[in-house]
Design a protein around this motif. Structure first.
Motif, PDB file in Angstrom:
ATOM      1  N   TYR A 110       0.817  -1.222   0.000  1.00 36.06           N
ATOM      2  CA  TYR A 110       0.000   0.000   0.000  1.00 36.06           C
ATOM      3  C   TYR A 110       0.850   1.271   0.000  1.00 36.06           C
ATOM      4  N   PRO A 111       1.870   1.399   0.888  1.00 35.13           N
ATOM      5  CA  PRO A 111       2.684   2.629   0.850  1.00 35.13           C
ATOM      6  C   PRO A 111       3.440   2.813  -0.473  1.00 35.13           C
ATOM      7  N   ILE A 112       3.945   1.712  -1.067  1.00 33.41           N
ATOM      8  CA  ILE A 112       4.658   1.838  -2.344  1.00 33.41           C
ATOM      9  C   ILE A 112       3.698   2.297  -3.433  1.00 33.41           C
ATOM     10  N   ALA A 113       2.474   1.759  -3.431  1.00 34.11           N
ATOM     11  CA  ALA A 113       1.476   2.175  -4.420  1.00 34.11           C
ATOM     12  C   ALA A 113       1.109   3.643  -4.234  1.00 34.11           C
ATOM     13  N   GLN A 114       0.997   4.072  -2.978  1.00 36.63           N
ATOM     14  CA  GLN A 114       0.716   5.491  -2.726  1.00 36.63           C
ATOM     15  C   GLN A 114       1.829   6.375  -3.277  1.00 36.63           C
ATOM     16  N   GLY A 115       3.075   5.921  -3.101  1.00 35.74           N
ATOM     17  CA  GLY A 115       4.196   6.698  -3.613  1.00 35.74           C
ATOM     18  C   GLY A 115       4.148   6.836  -5.128  1.00 35.74           C
ATOM     19  N   LYS A 116       3.712   5.794  -5.822  1.00 35.67           N
ATOM     20  CA  LYS A 116       3.606   5.861  -7.279  1.00 35.67           C
ATOM     21  C   LYS A 116       2.458   6.771  -7.706  1.00 35.67           C
ATOM     22  N   LEU A 117       1.441   6.877  -6.852  1.00 36.54           N
ATOM     23  CA  LEU A 117       0.302   7.750  -7.154  1.00 36.54           C
ATOM     24  C   LEU A 117       0.712   9.221  -7.181  1.00 36.54           C
ATOM     25  N   LEU A 118       1.809   9.553  -6.507  1.00 39.35           N
ATOM     26  CA  LEU A 118       2.265  10.946  -6.485  1.00 39.35           C
ATOM     27  C   LEU A 118       2.615  11.445  -7.884  1.00 39.35           C
ATOM     28  N   ALA A 119       2.936  10.513  -8.797  1.00 38.22           N
ATOM     29  CA  ALA A 119       3.296  10.917 -10.154  1.00 38.22           C
ATOM     30  C   ALA A 119       2.077  11.316 -10.974  1.00 38.22           C
ATOM     31  N   ASP A 120       0.883  11.026 -10.454  1.00 36.21           N
ATOM     32  CA  ASP A 120      -0.339  11.380 -11.186  1.00 36.21           C
ATOM     33  C   ASP A 120      -0.562  12.896 -11.108  1.00 36.21           C
ATOM     34  N   PRO A 121      -0.684  13.572 -12.234  1.00 35.25           N
ATOM     35  CA  PRO A 121      -0.860  15.038 -12.207  1.00 35.25           C
ATOM     36  C   PRO A 121      -2.158  15.478 -11.548  1.00 35.25           C
ATOM     37  N   ARG A 122      -3.096  14.559 -11.384  1.00 39.47           N
ATOM     38  CA  ARG A 122      -4.383  14.927 -10.783  1.00 39.47           C
ATOM     39  C   ARG A 122      -4.399  14.736  -9.272  1.00 39.47           C
ATOM     40  N   TYR A 123      -3.286  14.249  -8.722  1.00 43.11           N
ATOM     41  CA  TYR A 123      -3.242  14.087  -7.270  1.00 43.11           C
ATOM     42  C   TYR A 123      -3.251  15.465  -6.615  1.00 43.11           C
ATOM     43  N   ASN A 124      -4.191  15.680  -5.681  1.00 36.60           N
ATOM     44  CA  ASN A 124      -4.371  17.007  -5.105  1.00 36.60           C
ATOM     45  C   ASN A 124      -4.114  17.057  -3.599  1.00 36.60           C
ATOM     46  N   GLY A 125      -3.428  16.049  -3.049  1.00 40.17           N
ATOM     47  CA  GLY A 125      -3.159  16.052  -1.614  1.00 40.17           C
ATOM     48  C   GLY A 125      -1.991  16.959  -1.264  1.00 40.17           C
ATOM     49  N   ASP A 126      -1.949  17.398  -0.009  1.00 41.20           N
ATOM     50  CA  ASP A 126      -0.868  18.259   0.451  1.00 41.20           C
ATOM     51  C   ASP A 126       0.107  17.521   1.357  1.00 41.20           C
ATOM     52  N   ASN A 127       0.072  16.178   1.296  1.00 37.63           N
ATOM     53  CA  ASN A 127       0.936  15.353   2.155  1.00 37.63           C
ATOM     54  C   ASN A 127       1.920  14.545   1.319  1.00 37.63           C
ATOM     55  N   LYS A 128       2.403  15.106   0.229  1.00 38.59           N
ATOM     56  CA  LYS A 128       3.288  14.370  -0.683  1.00 38.59           C
ATOM     57  C   LYS A 128       4.584  13.953  -0.001  1.00 38.59           C
ATOM     58  N   GLU A 129       5.144  14.832   0.808  1.00 40.61           N
ATOM     59  CA  GLU A 129       6.410  14.515   1.475  1.00 40.61           C
ATOM     60  C   GLU A 129       6.239  13.345   2.436  1.00 40.61           C
ATOM     61  N   PHE A 130       5.130  13.319   3.160  1.00 43.82           N
ATOM     62  CA  PHE A 130       4.855  12.234   4.098  1.00 43.82           C
ATOM     63  C   PHE A 130       4.676  10.913   3.359  1.00 43.82           C
ATOM     64  N   ILE A 131       3.936  10.934   2.261  1.00 49.09           N
ATOM     65  CA  ILE A 131       3.701   9.712   1.487  1.00 49.09           C
ATOM     66  C   ILE A 131       5.013   9.197   0.897  1.00 49.09           C
ATOM     67  N   ALA A 132       5.854  10.094   0.384  1.00 47.33           N
ATOM     68  CA  ALA A 132       7.139   9.691  -0.185  1.00 47.33           C
ATOM     69  C   ALA A 132       8.014   9.036   0.876  1.00 47.33           C
ATOM     70  N   ARG A 133       8.003   9.593   2.103  1.00 46.35           N
ATOM     71  CA  ARG A 133       8.805   9.019   3.189  1.00 46.35           C
ATOM     72  C   ARG A 133       8.282   7.634   3.578  1.00 46.35           C
ATOM     73  N   MET A 134       6.964   7.478   3.651  1.00 48.57           N
ATOM     74  CA  MET A 134       6.382   6.181   3.983  1.00 48.57           C
ATOM     75  C   MET A 134       6.673   5.147   2.897  1.00 48.57           C
ATOM     76  N   SER A 135       6.702   5.590   1.647  1.00 50.26           N
ATOM     77  CA  SER A 135       7.024   4.686   0.545  1.00 50.26           C
ATOM     78  C   SER A 135       8.465   4.202   0.639  1.00 50.26           C
ATOM     79  N   ASP A 136       9.383   5.082   0.975  1.00 52.01           N
ATOM     80  CA  ASP A 136      10.788   4.699   1.148  1.00 52.01           C
ATOM     81  C   ASP A 136      10.951   3.727   2.315  1.00 52.01           C
ATOM     82  N   GLU A 137      10.232   3.954   3.398  1.00 49.13           N
ATOM     83  CA  GLU A 137      10.300   3.049   4.545  1.00 49.13           C
ATOM     84  C   GLU A 137       9.769   1.669   4.192  1.00 49.13           C
TER      85      GLU A 137
END
Length: 235
Positions: A182-209
């Motif tokens: 789930y965290p890795i998939a969320q990290g890949k979702l950040l590349a979607d131009p329609r993603y409108n969340g303001d927690n990109k840094e948090f998601i990227a960190r969780m994906s790396d973990e």
């Protein structure tokens, strides 16, 4: 995250894109970016060879063959580097070509014999296009060419089938879907131009973990090598 409370509320095109991200993350679990493939990404296969059959196609999900294939009832097979090694194995040195002037390069001449037949000793894998391939096909070859029917047992690294249905369950150790997939998939979702969340840094960190956690599951056996016992100190 795309302006909807549930996936079903999204347009079909966005649902398809989310499915793509999930399957990308699922495949990454089996083929990590760092190249350290986990043991659970391997699968056992058995290939049956008839007499005079030198090669057999592997399934499309196989990316590479791991460890040492075994000729069932006979023993392990030794690796060859490729079809060129087979040609060398059945070629005999004939003579050296020397230039009439005695200067320049000398070229060895070889005589190419017919392939040997008998109990296979070597194997190699080739995935070059035969001219009619519509996809990349890994082919498993034996040499010498079998003189009778044989069975080969091997373990191969695979890419899992896509998760396409709501009832499909990913095959991951300890069912760590929410901790890794789930965290890795969320990290890949950040590349979607329609993603409108303001927690990109948090998601990227969780994906790396999650990727770091995945590396801890490479092998279920942590102790490797032989056990050595030392002399007891005493009189």
């Amino acid at each position: 995250m795309l302006g909807a409370d549930a996936v079903a509320d999204l347009p079909q095109i966005d649902q398809d894109r989310i499915g793509i991200y999930i399957n990308q993350a699922y495949r990454e679990c089996y083929t990590p970016i760092d190249g350290k493939r986990p043991m659970w990404a391997e699968k056992k296969f058995n290939l049956n060879f008839a007499a005079d059959q030198a090669g057999a196609d592997l399934t499309h999900q196989i990316t590479s063959v791991d460890k040492i294939p075994v000729l069932v009832g006979e023993g392990p097979l030794s690796p060859m580097t490729g079809p060129e090694a087979e040609i060398r194995a059945r070629s005999l040195f004939s003579w050296d070509f020397r230039s009439p002037s005695g200067r320049g390069l000398n070229f060895p001449h070889y005589k190419d014999n017919e392939p040997e037949k008998g109990r296979p000793i070597w194997y190699y894998i080739d995935n070059r296009d035969h001219g009619t391939d519509l996809k990349v096909v890994n082919r498993f070859y034996l040499y010498p060419v079998p003189e009778q029917a044989y069975e080969v047992e091997l373990y191969a690294n695979i890419v899992p089938s896509d998760l396409s249905l709501d009832t499909d369950e990913p095959r991951i150790p300890a069912d760590l879907v929410w901790d890794i997939l789930y965290p890795i998939a969320q990290g890949k979702l950040l590349a979607d131009p329609r993603y409108n969340g303001d927690n990109k840094e948090f998601i990227a960190r969780m994906s790396d973990e999650a990727r770091k956690r995945l590396r801890t599951l490479v092998s279920p056996q942590k102790h490797k090598g032989s056990l050595r016992l030392g002399k007891r100190v005493g009189w």
